[in-house]
Design a protein around this motif. Structure first.
Motif, PDB file in Angstrom:
ATOM      1  N   MET A 196       0.805  -1.228   0.000  1.00  0.00           N
ATOM      2  CA  MET A 196       0.000   0.000   0.000  1.00  0.00           C
ATOM      3  C   MET A 196       0.833   1.270   0.000  1.00  0.00           C
ATOM      4  SD  MET A 196      -2.914  -1.030   2.797  1.00  0.00           S
ATOM      5  CE  MET A 196      -3.730   0.548   2.609  1.00  0.00           C
ATOM      6  N   VAL A 197       2.142   1.175   0.292  1.00  0.00           N
ATOM      7  CA  VAL A 197       2.942   2.377   0.487  1.00  0.00           C
ATOM      8  C   VAL A 197       4.085   2.460  -0.505  1.00  0.00           C
ATOM      9  CG1 VAL A 197       2.363   2.392   2.936  1.00  0.00           C
ATOM     10  CG2 VAL A 197       4.488   1.302   2.168  1.00  0.00           C
ATOM     11  N   ASP A 198       4.602   3.686  -0.644  1.00  0.00           N
ATOM     12  CA  ASP A 198       5.808   3.905  -1.430  1.00  0.00           C
ATOM     13  C   ASP A 198       7.020   3.539  -0.584  1.00  0.00           C
ATOM     14  OD1 ASP A 198       4.511   4.857  -3.665  1.00  0.00           O
ATOM     15  OD2 ASP A 198       4.549   6.928  -2.971  1.00  0.00           O
ATOM     16  N   GLY A 199       8.002   2.956  -1.214  1.00  0.00           N
ATOM     17  CA  GLY A 199       9.247   2.687  -0.506  1.00  0.00           C
ATOM     18  C   GLY A 199      10.067   3.954  -0.355  1.00  0.00           C
ATOM     19  N   LYS A 200      11.000   3.922   0.547  1.00  0.00           N
ATOM     20  CA  LYS A 200      11.905   5.054   0.763  1.00  0.00           C
ATOM     21  C   LYS A 200      12.768   5.268  -0.462  1.00  0.00           C
ATOM     22  CE  LYS A 200      15.408   6.573   4.091  1.00  0.00           C
ATOM     23  NZ  LYS A 200      16.105   6.208   5.347  1.00  0.00           N
ATOM     24  N   PRO A 201      12.851   6.491  -0.969  1.00  0.00           N
ATOM     25  CA  PRO A 201      13.688   6.761  -2.153  1.00  0.00           C
ATOM     26  C   PRO A 201      15.119   6.272  -1.923  1.00  0.00           C
ATOM     27  CG  PRO A 201      12.342   8.669  -1.648  1.00  0.00           C
ATOM     28  CD  PRO A 201      12.176   7.711  -0.505  1.00  0.00           C
ATOM     29  N   GLY A 202      15.691   5.647  -2.975  1.00  0.00           N
ATOM     30  CA  GLY A 202      17.048   5.156  -2.858  1.00  0.00           C
ATOM     31  C   GLY A 202      17.144   3.725  -2.382  1.00  0.00           C
ATOM     32  N   THR A 203      15.949   3.103  -2.079  1.00  0.00           N
ATOM     33  CA  THR A 203      15.961   1.695  -1.648  1.00  0.00           C
ATOM     34  C   THR A 203      15.380   0.847  -2.750  1.00  0.00           C
ATOM     35  OG1 THR A 203      13.745   1.789  -0.677  1.00  0.00           O
ATOM     36  CG2 THR A 203      15.574   2.461   0.728  1.00  0.00           C
ATOM     37  N   ALA A 204      15.567  -0.444  -2.621  1.00  0.00           N
ATOM     38  CA  ALA A 204      15.132  -1.371  -3.650  1.00  0.00           C
ATOM     39  C   ALA A 204      13.601  -1.434  -3.744  1.00  0.00           C
ATOM     40  CB  ALA A 204      15.682  -2.782  -3.360  1.00  0.00           C
ATOM     41  N   SER A 205      12.917  -1.068  -2.663  1.00  0.00           N
ATOM     42  CA  SER A 205      11.464  -1.170  -2.649  1.00  0.00           C
ATOM     43  C   SER A 205      10.781   0.105  -3.145  1.00  0.00           C
ATOM     44  CB  SER A 205      10.960  -1.474  -1.225  1.00  0.00           C
ATOM     45  OG  SER A 205      11.333  -0.426  -0.355  1.00  0.00           O
ATOM     46  N   ALA A 206      11.592   1.111  -3.507  1.00  0.00           N
ATOM     47  CA  ALA A 206      11.006   2.371  -3.963  1.00  0.00           C
ATOM     48  C   ALA A 206      10.254   2.165  -5.263  1.00  0.00           C
ATOM     49  CB  ALA A 206      12.104   3.425  -4.143  1.00  0.00           C
ATOM     50  N   LYS A 207       9.067   2.812  -5.346  1.00  0.00           N
ATOM     51  CA  LYS A 207       8.265   2.686  -6.556  1.00  0.00           C
ATOM     52  C   LYS A 207       8.709   3.723  -7.571  1.00  0.00           C
ATOM     53  CE  LYS A 207       4.165   0.974  -4.121  1.00  0.00           C
ATOM     54  NZ  LYS A 207       2.745   1.192  -3.800  1.00  0.00           N
TER      55      LYS A 207
END
Length: 324
Positions: free
Chosen positions: A313-324
Motif C-alpha cells: 500500500m505504500v511507497d518505498g523510501k527513495p534510494g531503496t530497492a522497494s522504492a516505486k
C-alpha cells in the motif's frame, strides 16, 4: 279613502264625520311620537338582553372570534413544524455533517431572529396585536431556520458527491510498517505517566517505536500544512491537513522529505523515524486530529495488518530497492 261616520241624535241618522286639518296634523304627530316611543322601548329591551352590543358590533365580534380560532390553529401547526425542524437540525448536526467532518451549525445561529427595524410595527393597532405579532415572529423564524437547513443540506450534498475523495483522505493506515521485527507499539492514547517527570499527563497520540531511519508514510491524501521543530516537544514534525475535519501529525522525525504546501497521497513517503525533541528513544509520535481535537489513532488503522499488505500500500523510501 276611508270615511268615519257618527250618529246624529237630532236627525236620527249617520253622517260623515268632518275632521279639521289641525286635527289631522295632531293625530299624525301623536302616531309618530307613539311609534318612536315603541321603537325606543324595543331597542332598550334589545340592548338589555344582548349586553349593550349593537348588531354591527355583534358581527365584528363573530368575525374576530373566527380569526382568533384560525390564529390558534396556525399556532398549533407552527408547533408541529418547529418540532420537525428541530429533529432535522439535530440529525443534520449529529449525523450528516459529522459524517463528512463538517462543523456543526450552532443553534443560536439556527434560531436567530431578524434584527434591525421593527418588522412588526404594523400589527400594533390590530385587535389581538400581541398574539398576531408572536405568530408572525414564529413564522419568520421558522422560515429562516428552514432556509439555513436548506443551505446545510446543499453543503452535505456537495460533500457526498466527493465521498470517494473522502475515503482516500481519512487517515486509515499506520504511519510505519506493521512488521513486529521493526515496529513496537510503545505508548497509547490518553492519560499516562510522563516518561520524563513521571507526572500524569494527557498523551494526545500513540508512540510507535522503530529504528531511526524507518520510513514514515502519509496515512491519507492531503496537503502538508505545517513543518516545524519543537525542541521541548515534537522535535522535527510534519502536519498534514486531509480535509473533512481531519489532520495528522508525525513527531520526533530524523528526516523530513516533504515541503509545506505539498500535496501528498496515502502511503507516500514523507520522512524517517527519529529521536528529536523531547524523546527518550527512537520512535514516531502519531496523532489524528478531528475538528481540532485529538482522537485515538487506533480507531483509524489496523495494526494487525500483515507487513506484506502494508508494503503493497505504500511507497518505498527513495534510494531503496522497494522504492516505486
Amino acid at each position: 279613502m276611508k270615511r268615519r261616520y257618527i250618529f246624529n241624535h237630532k236627525t236620527l241618522s249617520f253622517e260623515v264625520e268632518k275632521v279639521s286639518a289641525s286635527g289631522k296634523l295632531l293625530k299624525g304627530a301623536a302616531l309618530l311620537v307613539a311609534s318612536l316611543l315603541a321603537a325606543g322601548l324595543y331597542f332598550s329591551i334589545y340592548l338589555a338582553f344582548s349586553g349593550n352590543v349593537t348588531p354591527k358590533q355583534k358581527i365584528l365580534e363573530h368575525s374576530n372570534a373566527r380569526l382568533a380560532s384560525k390564529l390558534d390553529m396556525a399556532s398549533s401547526r407552527l408547533d408541529i413544524y418547529q418540532d420537525r425542524l428541530d429533529i432535522l437540525a439535530e440529525r443534520d448536526n449529529s449525523v450528516y455533517r459529522s459524517i463528512f467532518g463538517m462543523e456543526e451549525i450552532p443553534y443560536d445561529v439556527r434560531d436567530a431572529g431578524y434584527g434591525g427595524t421593527d418588522r412588526y410595527e404594523r400589527f400594533r393597532y390590530y385587535a389581538g396585536a400581541d398574539d398576531l405579532t408572536v405568530t408572525v415572529k414564529r413564522l419568520d423564524m421558522l422560515n429562516k431556520k428552514a432556509y439555513i437547513q436548506s443551505l446545510s443540506f446543499d453543503d452535505v450534498y456537495r460533500l457526498s458527491m466527493q465521498a470517494g475523495d473522502m475515503a482516500s483522505c481519512i487517515p486509515a493506515i499506520p504511519p510505519i510498517t506493521t512488521d513486529p521485527s521493526v515496529t513496537r507499539y510503545s505508548s497509547s492514547f490518553g492519560y499516562r505517566s510522563d516518561p520524563g517527570n513521571k507526572q500524569i499527563r494527557m498523551h494526545s497520540g500513540v508512540d510507535l517505536a522503530a529504528p531511526t531511519g524507518t520510513p514514515i508514510h502519509a496515512t491519507g491524501n492531503g496537503k502538508v500544512c505545517r513543518i516545524g521543530y519543537d525542541y521541548y516537544g515534537y522535535g522535527h514534525y510534519v502536519m498534514i491537513d486531509h480535509g473533512f475535519g481531519y489532520k495528522t501529525r508525525y513527531g520526533h522525525m530524523s528526516k523530513i522529505s516533504v515541503t509545506e504546501g505539498q500535496e501528498v497521497e496515502r502511503g507516500q513517503y514523507i520522512g524517517d523515524v527519529g529521536n528529536t525533541g523531547r524523546s527518550f528513544g527512537s520512535h514516531v509520535h502519531y496523532e489524528v486530529i478531528y475538528k481540532e481535537r485529538p482522537v485515538n489513532p487506533v480507531n483509524y488503522f489496523d495494526f494487525d495488518m500483515l507487513p506484506e499488505e502494508y508494503a503493497a500500500m505504500v511507497d518505498g523510501k527513495p534510494g531503496t530497492a522497494s522504492a516505486k
